[in-house]
Motif scaffolding. Structure first.
Motif, PDB file in Angstrom:
ATOM      1  N   ALA A 130       0.872  -1.342  -0.365  1.00  0.00           N
ATOM      2  CA  ALA A 130       0.097  -0.058   0.128  1.00  0.00           C
ATOM      3  C   ALA A 130       0.542   1.028   0.413  1.00  0.00           C
ATOM      4  O   ALA A 130       0.540   2.795  -0.363  1.00  0.00           O
ATOM      5  N   GLU A 131       1.807   1.446   0.539  1.00  0.00           N
ATOM      6  CA  GLU A 131       3.219   2.303   0.905  1.00  0.00           C
ATOM      7  C   GLU A 131       4.400   2.445  -0.466  1.00  0.00           C
ATOM      8  O   GLU A 131       4.925   3.252  -0.654  1.00  0.00           O
ATOM      9  N   HIS A 132       4.466   1.661  -1.384  1.00  0.00           N
ATOM     10  CA  HIS A 132       5.226   1.509  -2.047  1.00  0.00           C
ATOM     11  C   HIS A 132       5.152   0.761  -3.395  1.00  0.00           C
ATOM     12  O   HIS A 132       4.836  -0.472  -3.845  1.00  0.00           O
ATOM     13  N   PRO A 133       4.839   1.775  -4.007  1.00  0.00           N
ATOM     14  CA  PRO A 133       3.765   1.053  -5.341  1.00  0.00           C
ATOM     15  C   PRO A 133       5.139   0.002  -6.510  1.00  0.00           C
ATOM     16  O   PRO A 133       4.326  -0.395  -7.168  1.00  0.00           O
ATOM     17  N   SER A 134       6.062   0.392  -6.354  1.00  0.00           N
ATOM     18  CA  SER A 134       7.203  -0.453  -6.851  1.00  0.00           C
ATOM     19  C   SER A 134       7.158  -2.003  -6.439  1.00  0.00           C
ATOM     20  O   SER A 134       6.988  -2.497  -7.114  1.00  0.00           O
ATOM     21  N   VAL A 135       6.462  -2.257  -5.502  1.00  0.00           N
ATOM     22  CA  VAL A 135       6.529  -3.200  -4.963  1.00  0.00           C
ATOM     23  C   VAL A 135       5.360  -3.912  -5.723  1.00  0.00           C
ATOM     24  O   VAL A 135       5.114  -5.072  -6.126  1.00  0.00           O
ATOM     25  N   SER A 136       3.865  -3.197  -5.419  1.00  0.00           N
ATOM     26  CA  SER A 136       2.996  -3.370  -5.539  1.00  0.00           C
ATOM     27  C   SER A 136       3.040  -3.733  -7.279  1.00  0.00           C
ATOM     28  O   SER A 136       2.149  -4.820  -7.580  1.00  0.00           O
ATOM     29  N   GLU A 137       3.794  -3.049  -8.195  1.00  0.00           N
ATOM     30  CA  GLU A 137       3.881  -3.333  -9.236  1.00  0.00           C
ATOM     31  C   GLU A 137       4.952  -3.941  -9.910  1.00  0.00           C
ATOM     32  O   GLU A 137       5.137  -4.375 -10.758  1.00  0.00           O
ATOM     33  N   GLY A 138       5.179  -4.742  -8.965  1.00  0.00           N
ATOM     34  CA  GLY A 138       6.591  -5.497  -8.933  1.00  0.00           C
ATOM     35  C   GLY A 138       8.378  -5.328  -9.644  1.00  0.00           C
ATOM     36  O   GLY A 138       8.480  -5.903 -10.367  1.00  0.00           O
ATOM     37  N   LYS A 139       8.024  -4.117  -9.487  1.00  0.00           N
ATOM     38  CA  LYS A 139       9.707  -3.623  -9.997  1.00  0.00           C
ATOM     39  C   LYS A 139      10.742  -4.269  -8.464  1.00  0.00           C
ATOM     40  O   LYS A 139      11.208  -3.791  -8.696  1.00  0.00           O
ATOM     41  N   HIS A 140      10.406  -3.813  -7.764  1.00  0.00           N
ATOM     42  CA  HIS A 140      10.932  -3.797  -6.573  1.00  0.00           C
ATOM     43  C   HIS A 140      10.889  -5.148  -4.908  1.00  0.00           C
ATOM     44  O   HIS A 140       8.898  -5.615  -5.436  1.00  0.00           O
TER      45      HIS A 140
END
Length: 231
Positions: A130-140
């Motif tokens: 929820a706080e880090h879009p890069s994780v939800s988008e699979g980038k990290h």
């Protein structure tokens, strides 16, 4: 007497089995070099060591293995350089001090979850998304750090439930499951191959560390030889 003080839980060192195996191995390899002589990147990588690593990978059903001088250093070597900036490490609050030391030297953001609590793990993963879009988008990448049996309480990880939670919350697959098998090596699994092999989850765990000083009785504490396995 019943021994509750040493790490020789299988009594291998007192049975003489290890001594006999060592002498037999030396006879088979008369040119064996005592000592590493150098770092692995220079002259320290010998064929005998590579053979050991290939054998360990086969035994623990992994694609590759790396042999370390101690279990403590193996965990530090995993957690200080592998997770990259922008990645996260979500770890059970009872993981070993060696993992904490590696994380302190690392570059990822670290988040603990309550011991063996799958709902706490789920909430941590959801909060990170929820706080880090890069994780939800699979980038990290999110690393999940566990132990098989915990020395603090002697209990085991609810491993299948944890895998299900991680798969559910991170459907893009941008995660790495990691486990320290110090207390399960030699004790559970086919021929003592460990916790993950016992449950048939070799394909789910990208990082596994095994030590030789608990069930295998080679040395005390965490200052013993270790193998780091990867998929």
């Amino acid at each position: 007497m019943i021994d509750f003080g040493s790490n020789d839980s299988l009594s291998l060192s007192s049975s003489g089995a290890l001594s006999t195996a060592l002498l037999h191995e030396l006879q088979k390899n008369p040119g064996f070099t005592i000592g590493s002589t150098s770092s692995r990147i220079l002259d320290g990588t010998r064929r005998y060591l590579e053979d050991i690593e290939r054998g360990l990978a086969r035994f623990h059903r992994a694609e590759s293995a790396m042999f370390y001088d101690s279990g403590y250093n193996a965990n530090v070597a995993v957690w200080s350089p592998v997770p990259q900036p922008g990645d996260f490490v979500v770890y059970d609050e009872y993981v070993h001090a060696s993992i904490h030391d590696g994380l302190r030297q690392g570059r990822a953001i670290t988040v603990p979850f309550k011991h063996n609590d799958c709902e706490s793990l789920r909430n941590c993963l959801k909060d990170i998304q929820a706080e880090h879009p890069s994780v939800s988008e699979g980038k990290h990448v999110v690393f999940i750090s566990l132990e098989s049996f915990y020395s603090v309480d002697g209990d085991k990880a609810p491993i299948r439930e944890i895998v299900d939670v991680v798969r559910d919350v991170l459907p893009r697959g941008n995660y790495v499951l990691a486990i320290d098998e110090a207390h399960s090596n030699g004790v559970v699994g086919p021929n003592g191959s460990g916790f993950i092999c016992h449950y048939g989850l070799e394909g789910d765990f990208g990082i596994r560390t095994y030590t030789c000083g608990k069930g295998l009785g080679s040395a005390g504490g965490k200052n013993h030889h270790s193998v780091f396995l990867s998929l």
